[in-house]
Structure formats: structure tokens, C-alpha cells
Design an enzyme around this catalytic site. Structure first.
Site, PDB file in Angstrom:
ATOM      1  N   TYR A 206      11.926   7.506  14.834  1.00  0.00           N
ATOM      2  CA  TYR A 206      11.804   7.324  13.387  1.00  0.00           C
ATOM      3  C   TYR A 206      12.808   8.214  12.652  1.00  0.00           C
ATOM      4  O   TYR A 206      13.512   7.755  11.750  1.00  0.00           O
ATOM      5  CB  TYR A 206      10.381   7.669  12.951  1.00  0.00           C
ATOM      6  CG  TYR A 206      10.149   7.623  11.465  1.00  0.00           C
ATOM      7  CD1 TYR A 206       9.944   6.414  10.814  1.00  0.00           C
ATOM      8  CD2 TYR A 206      10.096   8.797  10.712  1.00  0.00           C
ATOM      9  CE1 TYR A 206       9.711   6.365   9.443  1.00  0.00           C
ATOM     10  CE2 TYR A 206       9.863   8.761   9.346  1.00  0.00           C
ATOM     11  CZ  TYR A 206       9.671   7.550   8.718  1.00  0.00           C
ATOM     12  OH  TYR A 206       9.447   7.508   7.368  1.00  0.00           O
TER      13      TYR A 206
ATOM     14  N   ASN B 273      11.597  -0.546   1.580  1.00  0.00           N
ATOM     15  CA  ASN B 273      10.549   0.443   1.807  1.00  0.00           C
ATOM     16  C   ASN B 273       9.812   0.250   3.131  1.00  0.00           C
ATOM     17  O   ASN B 273       9.298   1.220   3.685  1.00  0.00           O
ATOM     18  CB  ASN B 273       9.535   0.390   0.648  1.00  0.00           C
ATOM     19  CG  ASN B 273       8.282   1.156   0.962  1.00  0.00           C
ATOM     20  OD1 ASN B 273       8.251   2.384   0.918  1.00  0.00           O
ATOM     21  ND2 ASN B 273       7.204   0.445   1.303  1.00  0.00           N
TER      22      ASN B 273
ATOM     23  N   ARG C 244       0.844  -1.192   0.000  1.00  0.00           N
ATOM     24  CA  ARG C 244       0.000   0.000   0.000  1.00  0.00           C
ATOM     25  C   ARG C 244       0.883   1.246   0.000  1.00  0.00           C
ATOM     26  O   ARG C 244       2.097   1.168   0.191  1.00  0.00           O
ATOM     27  CB  ARG C 244      -0.920   0.017   1.226  1.00  0.00           C
ATOM     28  CG  ARG C 244      -0.186   0.149   2.541  1.00  0.00           C
ATOM     29  CD  ARG C 244      -1.116   0.009   3.722  1.00  0.00           C
ATOM     30  NE  ARG C 244      -0.382   0.171   4.970  1.00  0.00           N
ATOM     31  CZ  ARG C 244      -0.799  -0.271   6.144  1.00  0.00           C
ATOM     32  NH1 ARG C 244      -1.945  -0.920   6.226  1.00  0.00           N
ATOM     33  NH2 ARG C 244      -0.085  -0.068   7.237  1.00  0.00           N
TER      34      ARG C 244
ATOM     35  N   THR D  28      -1.206   9.544   0.345  1.00  0.00           N
ATOM     36  CA  THR D  28      -1.577   8.136   0.252  1.00  0.00           C
ATOM     37  C   THR D  28      -2.987   7.959   0.808  1.00  0.00           C
ATOM     38  O   THR D  28      -3.648   8.930   1.202  1.00  0.00           O
ATOM     39  CB  THR D  28      -0.614   7.244   1.058  1.00  0.00           C
ATOM     40  OG1 THR D  28      -0.808   7.481   2.464  1.00  0.00           O
ATOM     41  CG2 THR D  28       0.842   7.530   0.674  1.00  0.00           C
TER      42      THR D  28
ATOM     43  N   LYS E 154      15.921   6.956  10.287  1.00  0.00           N
ATOM     44  CA  LYS E 154      16.087   7.346   8.887  1.00  0.00           C
ATOM     45  C   LYS E 154      17.421   8.049   8.668  1.00  0.00           C
ATOM     46  O   LYS E 154      18.032   7.907   7.595  1.00  0.00           O
ATOM     47  CB  LYS E 154      14.925   8.244   8.453  1.00  0.00           C
ATOM     48  CG  LYS E 154      13.599   7.506   8.341  1.00  0.00           C
ATOM     49  CD  LYS E 154      13.656   6.365   7.346  1.00  0.00           C
ATOM     50  CE  LYS E 154      12.295   5.731   7.111  1.00  0.00           C
ATOM     51  NZ  LYS E 154      12.328   4.615   6.147  1.00  0.00           N
TER      52      LYS E 154
ATOM     53  N   ASP F 282       7.696 -10.892   7.559  1.00  0.00           N
ATOM     54  CA  ASP F 282       7.943  -9.883   8.577  1.00  0.00           C
ATOM     55  C   ASP F 282       9.431  -9.578   8.530  1.00  0.00           C
ATOM     56  O   ASP F 282      10.262 -10.415   8.895  1.00  0.00           O
ATOM     57  CB  ASP F 282       7.541 -10.408   9.963  1.00  0.00           C
ATOM     58  CG  ASP F 282       7.689  -9.353  11.057  1.00  0.00           C
ATOM     59  OD1 ASP F 282       8.368  -8.316  10.822  1.00  0.00           O
ATOM     60  OD2 ASP F 282       7.142  -9.562  12.156  1.00  0.00           O
ATOM     61  N   VAL F 283       9.792  -8.378   8.072  1.00  0.00           N
ATOM     62  CA  VAL F 283      11.206  -8.059   7.858  1.00  0.00           C
ATOM     63  C   VAL F 283      11.975  -7.944   9.166  1.00  0.00           C
ATOM     64  O   VAL F 283      13.211  -7.864   9.157  1.00  0.00           O
ATOM     65  CB  VAL F 283      11.370  -6.761   7.038  1.00  0.00           C
ATOM     66  CG1 VAL F 283      10.875  -6.968   5.616  1.00  0.00           C
ATOM     67  CG2 VAL F 283      10.653  -5.586   7.702  1.00  0.00           C
TER      68      VAL F 283
END
Length: 253
Positions: free
Chosen positions: A140, A76, A15, A174, A144, A53-54
Site C-alpha cells: 500500500y 479516492n 463511506r 471514520t 501511494k 469496480d475500478v
């Protein structure tokens, strides 16, 4: 344009930005595999979904071992809830770091042998939050920032076999934009803060990812490409009382 005919894996590609990236690669003729914990609500044309699940390192290694070939990895998967630092224990913030920094490292390591053989490419999906204060999303932003630095080091260590670059993404419209910016009026107001006058579409990010993975970017590695519509209009321009059209030369720092 390349990567026509290549095999591309997009993590978190079900998505939003991830779906836009997956669709952009599919339109080039690439074989696109999207992976996430849950399947997309609406199947994406010309893509294959595989659950993953990464954050599960063993599952990630199995996933890439079972792939017959890989040319492009797009890291991503990520995100974070709004959470001021003092409202949670460090362990809660650590989960954000695990998803947004450790997981891309895990997937990249698991994919390395495939990418070395194919002389492939990794595209990290970074964020402008990594280079500015991110109140409510500090972990977060820190992740990044680390991801961008990780990509630069990875690009040097893995050259010339594997190219590694980062897309530094700004605000994107989105299906969940209303949760961050409000309904149409809120999105319109936020859009006016962007020099290009709108939020990015997922397809804008997808087009940039396709470029970085293509032969057109064959001499680009260790780079960070800003996809943010010009960034944010500096606040002092709106706060200053001088007429900007008639502003005289002075000491501007």
C-alpha cells in the site's frame, strides 16, 4: 466557490474519506457521482450512486463513455488489509497495487477526453504511508508513493488542459477507525501523537479536495498537499532526557 455547477466523480465515495469528499463537493452545488462496487449503507444527500469496480478496465471505460460531461475526477478508491510481506505471495500484494495505483491510472485515462474538453482537474488521494515505512502495509505504501509520482508526471504531460494534484492524507477518523486504532481510548492516544491534537475528519479532506479542484487553485498542478495535522511528533523529542525548554544550542542533525 468553484466547482459550483460542475460534474464531479468520486471513486470509492460511499463511506469514510470518500463520503466526506463527495459531501463537500455536493455542498458547493456540484453534481456528484459516487461509484463503488456496493451502494452506500446510507444514501448520501445530493449525490448519485453508480456501481463500478475500478479494477475492471472495460467497465471503467464504459462508465466514463456514458457520462455526458466531467469536470473533476477524485481518485479516492483504495485501501489494504494488514498483511506483513512474508505472510503472502507476491500475487496477493499485487492486488493492493492494482487497486491503489493501477486503478487510478485506468480511471484517469478513461476520463481524460472529458477533462481535456472541460479543462478539468484530477485529485489523487494519496497517503503519508507513501513517504514513510509502512510495516504491515508495504504494498500500500509503495502504491501511494507511485501514485504521487504518477500525478506529477500526469500533470506535466496533460498541462495546460488538465490539472492533476495529490492530497497526502494522514490519519482520519471514520466509521472504521476502531479497527486500526482501538476504541475511544485508543483513538485519543493516537490523536495525541498528532501536532494538532486530533485525527482528521472526512470533511477536512473534502474541503482540501474542493480547494484543489477550484479556481482558487487554478495555478496549482503537480503539487502534493499534506493533510495530516502537522504529521507525527518526532520520537527523539520524547526519548531525549534533556529538558527541552532549557536545551542549549548544539549539533542537531
Amino acid at each position: 466557490m468553484q466547482p459550483n455547477g460542475r460534474v464531479v466523480v468520486v471513486t470509492g465515495g460511499t463511506r469514510g474519506v470518500g463520503a466526506g469528499i463527495a459531501q463537500a463537493f455536493a455542498e458547493t452545488g456540484a453534481e456528484v457521482v459516487i461509484c463503488a462496487r456496493r451502494p452506500p449503507e446510507t444514501p448520501l444527500p445530493e449525490t448519485e450512486f453508480k456501481p463500478l469496480d475500478v479494477r475492471d478496465a472495460d467497465a471503467v471505460r464504459r462508465f466514463f463513455t456514458e457520462l455526458p460531461r466531467l469536470d473533476v475526477l477524485v481518485n479516492n478508491a483504495g485501501g489494504a488489509p494488514y498483511r506483513p510481506l512474508a505472510r503472502a505471495e507476491a500475487a496477493r500484494h499485487l492486488r493492493v497495487l492494482e487497486l491503489n495505483l493501477l486503478a487510478p491510472l485506468t480511471t484517469s485515462l478513461a476520463a481524460y477526453d472529458h477533462l481535456r474538453r472541460s479543462r478539468g482537474s484530477i485529485v489523487m488521494i494519496g497517503s503519508v504511508s507513501g513517504s514513510r515505512p509502512s510495516p504491515g502495509a508495504a504494498a500500500y505504501g509503495a502504491a501511494k508513493a507511485g501514485l504521487e509520482n504518477l500525478a506529477r508526471s500526469m500533470a506535466v504531460e496533460w498541462a495546460p488542459d488538465v490539472r492533476v494534484n495529490t492530497l497526502v492524507v494522514g490519519m482520519v477518523r471514520t466509521e472504521r477507525s476502531h479497527l486500526h486504532y482501538g476504541e475511544d481510548d485508543g483513538i485519543a492516544a493516537v490523536s495525541r501523537t498528532v501536532p494538532l491534537g486530533r485525527l482528521a475528519e472526512p470533511s477536512d479532506v473534502g474541503a482540501a479536495a474542493v480547494f484543489l479542484a477550484s479556481e482558487a487553485a487554478a495555478y496549482i498542478t503537480g503539487a502534493s498537499l499534506l493533510v495530516h495535522g502537522g504529521g507525527e511528533r518526532p520520537a527523539f523529542l520524547d526519548a531525549a532526557t534533556v529538558n527541552h525548554g532549557n536545551r542549549q544550542q548544539g549539533d542537531v542533525r
